[in-house]
Design an enzyme around this catalytic site. Sequence first.
Site, PDB file in Angstrom:
ATOM      1  N   SER A   1       0.830  -1.218   0.000  1.00 32.40           N
ATOM      2  CA  SER A   1       0.000   0.000   0.000  1.00 32.40           C
ATOM      3  C   SER A   1       0.857   1.257   0.000  1.00 32.40           C
ATOM      4  O   SER A   1       0.976   1.921   1.026  1.00 32.40           O
ATOM      5  CB  SER A   1      -0.909  -0.006   1.235  1.00 32.40           C
ATOM      6  OG  SER A   1      -0.136  -0.252   2.416  1.00 32.40           O
TER       7      SER A   1
ATOM      8  N   LYS B   1      10.443  -7.132   5.286  1.00 27.76           N
ATOM      9  CA  LYS B   1      10.439  -6.944   3.829  1.00 27.76           C
ATOM     10  C   LYS B   1      11.215  -5.693   3.461  1.00 27.76           C
ATOM     11  O   LYS B   1      11.766  -5.600   2.354  1.00 27.76           O
ATOM     12  CB  LYS B   1       9.015  -6.918   3.284  1.00 27.76           C
ATOM     13  CG  LYS B   1       8.100  -5.826   3.839  1.00 27.76           C
ATOM     14  CD  LYS B   1       8.177  -4.524   3.085  1.00 27.76           C
ATOM     15  CE  LYS B   1       7.268  -3.480   3.720  1.00 27.76           C
ATOM     16  NZ  LYS B   1       7.364  -2.169   3.059  1.00 27.76           N
TER      17      LYS B   1
ATOM     18  N   THR C   1       7.303  -3.658  -2.558  1.00 29.26           N
ATOM     19  CA  THR C   1       8.406  -2.858  -2.049  1.00 29.26           C
ATOM     20  C   THR C   1       9.694  -3.102  -2.821  1.00 29.26           C
ATOM     21  O   THR C   1      10.516  -2.202  -2.974  1.00 29.26           O
ATOM     22  CB  THR C   1       8.625  -3.150  -0.546  1.00 29.26           C
ATOM     23  OG1 THR C   1       7.371  -3.078   0.138  1.00 29.26           O
ATOM     24  CG2 THR C   1       9.563  -2.145   0.081  1.00 29.26           C
TER      25      THR C   1
ATOM     26  N   SER D   1       9.078   2.959  -3.365  1.00 25.91           N
ATOM     27  CA  SER D   1       9.704   2.393  -2.171  1.00 25.91           C
ATOM     28  C   SER D   1      10.989   3.134  -1.832  1.00 25.91           C
ATOM     29  O   SER D   1      11.964   3.101  -2.579  1.00 25.91           O
ATOM     30  CB  SER D   1      10.006   0.907  -2.393  1.00 25.91           C
ATOM     31  OG  SER D   1      10.879   0.424  -1.388  1.00 25.91           O
TER      32      SER D   1
END
Length: 335
Positions: free
Chosen positions: A135, A188, A245, A251
Amino acid sequence: MAKIGMIGAGSWGTALSWLLSNNGHTVTLWSALADEIAMLQDGHEHKNMPGVVLQDSVTFTTDLLEAAKEKDILVLAVASPYTRATAHRLGEVIAKGQIVVNVAKGIEEKSLFTLSQVIEEELPGAEVAVLSGPSHAEEVGKGIPTTIVVGAKRRQTAELIQGIFMSPVFRVYTSPDVLGIELGAALKNVVALAAGIADGLGYGDNSKAALITRGIAEIARLGMAMGGRFETFCGLSGIGDLIVTCASMHSRNRRAGILIGQGYSMEEAMAEVKMVVEGVYSAKAAMALAKRYDVQLPIIEQVNEILFGGKPAADAVSDLMLRDKKIEISDVEWA
């Protein structure tokens, strides 16, 4: 409709304020930075989120009491290094039983706590939940369809939050695995640094796919050792968040990694990105947890060597590729 205190007026806090106000809720958006609040009051738009204009129903404040008092839920949207200090301040103003939804991602280096655990320690009377998944704020603020998961200890709480956030462009699932959701979200970011480093070195799609695949294996290995559910790491806050990501230029972790792969130091890369690079703060904590739970994390270990040990990125890749031979699936019998 719900009364919501949004604690943190960065990109994510701004995007979620846009979403929630469009859902018809009343939002009070707080920042400790007077200049940030003045900017939002002036144009209802954050400089990091151009084109995302907040409704007139959103109010802005630097007064934490005003933001937190008598709210149905508080959304804690400050960057992970500031979570504890902000939660500590909230302890002076919130009522027992207050629902606090953490939307930041990280592991506290000193305590090795997830951010929900940090909040629970600072706010023992609060009911803490977590919202996470693939998101990017830049896309949520434009109404691009997004799917996410809310984790809470009680189903009633998860479903309440689900109902508040759900919209035609924002689908929310529920889960009781708060720990697994947060570990996937935090770890992550470290793997995304590795993906960016590979991009900076000029590697291609094969390398990216390998990092994503073996990265989720590392995340699940540690997460399950700590008590998370395997299904969580196969879901939105696991492989879903990892893919987005590692692949997107939204990102900040990937962007910082690209710069490091091109020869920037960790400090230089963070300065260039101009935003908090969460993976840098979680990398050391991940290795400490790996040691505590006796789990191997070869990719995350090499990221630490690059960030804090001065190891050339190309050497780290070589060491990963030349590790001892391994079997991919260990619990299946050969014919």
